[in-house]
Design an enzyme around this catalytic site. Sequence first.
Site, PDB file in Angstrom:
ATOM      1  N   ASP A 155      -9.446 -79.418 -17.916  1.00 28.31           N
ATOM      2  CA  ASP A 155      -8.092 -79.368 -17.950  1.00 28.31           C
ATOM      3  C   ASP A 155      -7.367 -77.981 -17.523  1.00 28.31           C
ATOM      4  OD1 ASP A 155      -8.928 -78.289 -20.226  1.00 28.31           O
ATOM      5  OD2 ASP A 155      -7.218 -78.615 -21.393  1.00 28.31           O
ATOM      6  N   HIS A 199     -12.234 -68.472 -26.763  1.00 25.08           N
ATOM      7  CA  HIS A 199     -12.194 -70.105 -26.792  1.00 25.08           C
ATOM      8  C   HIS A 199     -13.604 -70.536 -26.573  1.00 25.08           C
ATOM      9  CE1 HIS A 199     -10.635 -73.804 -25.907  1.00 25.08           C
ATOM     10  NE2 HIS A 199     -10.884 -74.064 -24.731  1.00 25.08           N
ATOM     11  N   ASP A 249      -6.334 -70.921 -23.205  1.00 25.53           N
ATOM     12  CA  ASP A 249      -6.639 -71.005 -24.745  1.00 25.53           C
ATOM     13  C   ASP A 249      -7.461 -70.043 -25.298  1.00 25.53           C
ATOM     14  OD1 ASP A 249      -5.724 -73.579 -23.727  1.00 25.53           O
ATOM     15  OD2 ASP A 249      -7.577 -74.521 -23.521  1.00 25.53           O
ATOM     16  N   HIS A 277      -9.062 -73.291 -30.961  1.00 26.38           N
ATOM     17  CA  HIS A 277      -7.584 -72.889 -30.522  1.00 26.38           C
ATOM     18  C   HIS A 277      -7.105 -72.304 -31.851  1.00 26.38           C
ATOM     19  CE1 HIS A 277      -7.189 -75.181 -26.712  1.00 26.38           C
ATOM     20  NE2 HIS A 277      -7.981 -76.200 -27.208  1.00 26.38           N
TER      21      HIS A 277
END
Length: 884
Positions: free
Chosen positions: A87, A174, A195, A446
């Site tokens: 993503d 992350h 992130d 996160h």
Amino acid sequence: MAAKRKAAAMNAVDDEPVDPSDELAFYCLGGGNEVGRSCHIIQYKGKTVMLDAGMHPAKEGFSALPFFDEFDLSTVDILLISHFHVDHSSALPYVLSKTNFKGRVFMTHATKAIYKWLIQDNVRVNNTASSSDQRTTLYTEHDHLSTLPLIETIDFNTTHTINSIRITPYPAGHVLGAAMFLISIAGLNILFTGDYSREEDRHLIPATVPRGVKIDVLITESTFGISSNPPRLEREAALMKSITGVLNRGGRVLMPVFALGRAQELLLILEEYWETHPELQKIPIYYIGNTARRCMVVYQTYIGAMNDNIKRLFRQRMAEAEASGDKSVSAGPWDFKYVRSLRSLERFDDVGGCVMLASPGMLQTGTSRELLERWAPNERNGVVMTGYSVEGTMAKQLLNEPDQIHAVMSRAATGMGRTRMNGNDEEQKIMIPRRCTVDEISFAAHVDGVENRNFIEEVSAPVVILVHGEKHQMMRLKSKLLSLNAEKTVKVKVYTPANCEEVRIPFRKDKIAKVVGKLAQTTLPTDNEDGDGPLMAGVLVQNGFDLSLMAPDDLREYAGLATTTITCKQHITLSSASMDLIKWALEGTFGAIEEIGTDEDAEKEDQQSESEEKQRMKEEADEEIPMEKPQAYLVMGCVVIRYHPRTREVELQWEGNMMNDGIADAVMAVLLTVESSPASVKQSAKHNKHHHHHHHDETDTLKFLNPHAAQDAEERFARLLMMLEAQFGSDIAPIERPRVPSSTESATTTTNGNGNSKSDSEQLSSLESKTDGATPQDPDTLSELEAAELSRLHALGIPVPGIEIKVDKHVARVWLEDLEVECANAVLRDRVRVVIERAVETVASMWSVGRSSKTITNGGGKEIAGTGADDVASKPGLEVAARA
């Protein structure tokens, strides 16, 4: 350095017009009010940076891409990829191979190493399995591999400048290689977190706030909004309880994970738990996926980029291997004892209990979806969700514990769905009953709401832009941040842009110039000292957005610039002007002129060769004329003037630059008009008038050389009319008939019946309606008197008796013999008198003043008798002073 604006001025910026170049533009092409297809654009001062290029895991085809059509990607200078998750990075091959993108791409070394295998596997999976009957191939495996060389890698905590954009990556915590980017454009500091995680785990370095940097804009994720997670130990205990519960009832545990990232953290947790619980060691832990096995090599390679726990394990196992003496013993922290790797499900013997970590984490397709469809009908099995579930994916739907799930992998395997019927597509779906248990224990890397809020407060950026979060989560976090403004003196602005929404934020950064080289040695005044201190002058060099002030001599060393000095020369030959006149004219324009004497070096530059010099000196010796050395003067500290008396040549020399060129042009303008300007003619006439000891032949020669020396009265009168027309207009006419003295008095005084004299204003009470100066006398007698008077005036060099000036309804008369002004209007009379005096001074002495007795009136109309020019000039309070 440049002076900074005061706080009051800074606060008033919002009320002033903002230059578009001082605005930060932020575009959300993806990841706005959603999680997935992260892609953001920032523009400032003509520079464009693109942040991430991901695809939406819940969508397919072009709908999964960010809205690239909404922005011209050819204007992007650099593209920064924060980490390798799909993503955030899976649209990069499309950008590099299918769009007009021309910029440079940067990511960390570990990110690129994993990105290569992850995207390659993602392309293969999407091409072999899809829920769509007609799949859209956005890019091929060849597109991906061919664009890999275009990606540049950088290390953490290193600063790089690309096209005046300064970037510095920091660990984000992350996944392996995940980076926060500090972007500096023209002094504006922007921190993009991507992130990130601040939690201490078993292998990653947590994210920290960059030190020593004032952040102006913070672009941060808002995945969990304001919700908070339980402590780490409680979550690990809950995870083990859920897994062992399923295993104890003879079931299988499915843990959908991303192939890389949280999977490695979960493997470390399971390995540690199995190590301390021998009763579980007979139950296998599987980590399935060909990509996962290949990427584990990357994890073994980048141990130096991980935290102290991994480094400790590495040293410990290396010591154990050395102590055993067996070189074949694995010594890496990623060499597990209880975890087995599987390439595919074909080699999986699905018998008995096990723990299976399979990708993808969203359960859309792939191995995890196939195992879900296989194990979901059995109530002894269980699914443990450990990551964040994106809206619209099977992972999100499964958290609602539906009774049935849509079969995707089974349908593709059996070939069903390839033949479409005319009925509704919903009727063709194969549904599978779900009887397995579903648990959610978040180990997503996160920040939760508390950690994110604390990070934002620690950064203390005046502007916060929230991305990567569902709308309701994002709005809850925004409300919380705005509620904290009540306790702050500087209010924080929070933006939550949606996709394709533009945000423009005004920023006016002070331009600060760094003083280097010789100028840096100048002592600047302290705050305690009074005054502004010495004036500092130098060359301001701009490299991108960096300003440096330095002396011209330091340009090569500090700016890498080669300097060239251009010396300009101009030669002008004057026919008669002397150096005294030239100096007088220049002083009138430029002030004091510095005399620098003769310049022998300049003389040598003028000589073309040594032979010409000897020949010239020989000729001068033959003529027996003493050589006069040239006189040199300095004008405005930059233009050198050399005057050669023998040739009457004036040489100008100056160092070429914008300011000096302008001064030199002004000097040349003065020199070119020095022989013809009325002021210069007047000045030269004054000098020549009183030097009676000069020889007549020399004076005649000078008059011959100067074209203005022999001007007659008609020429001077024409110049006088020209100056008067410039002041009063064209309604100016000469008076042809002179003033005639009365027969009873030698003066021009007029008396009334009582013996009292009349003033000029009384005599001219009807002047504005009369146009001639005669009195009602006998015409024949008057004509003879006028003729005699005109002859006398002509003998004095006066062409006409006077001038009549008409301004609107008012008339003024000027008698040229004594420059007397007659006018009924006092304002016009004073104005004409001043102009006449200036004009006469400009065009030199007009003519001699008559010697006959006259009466000149003062401001009160009283008579003042005089016998000549000297007497008139000596009387105080006169309206008109005769100029000799």
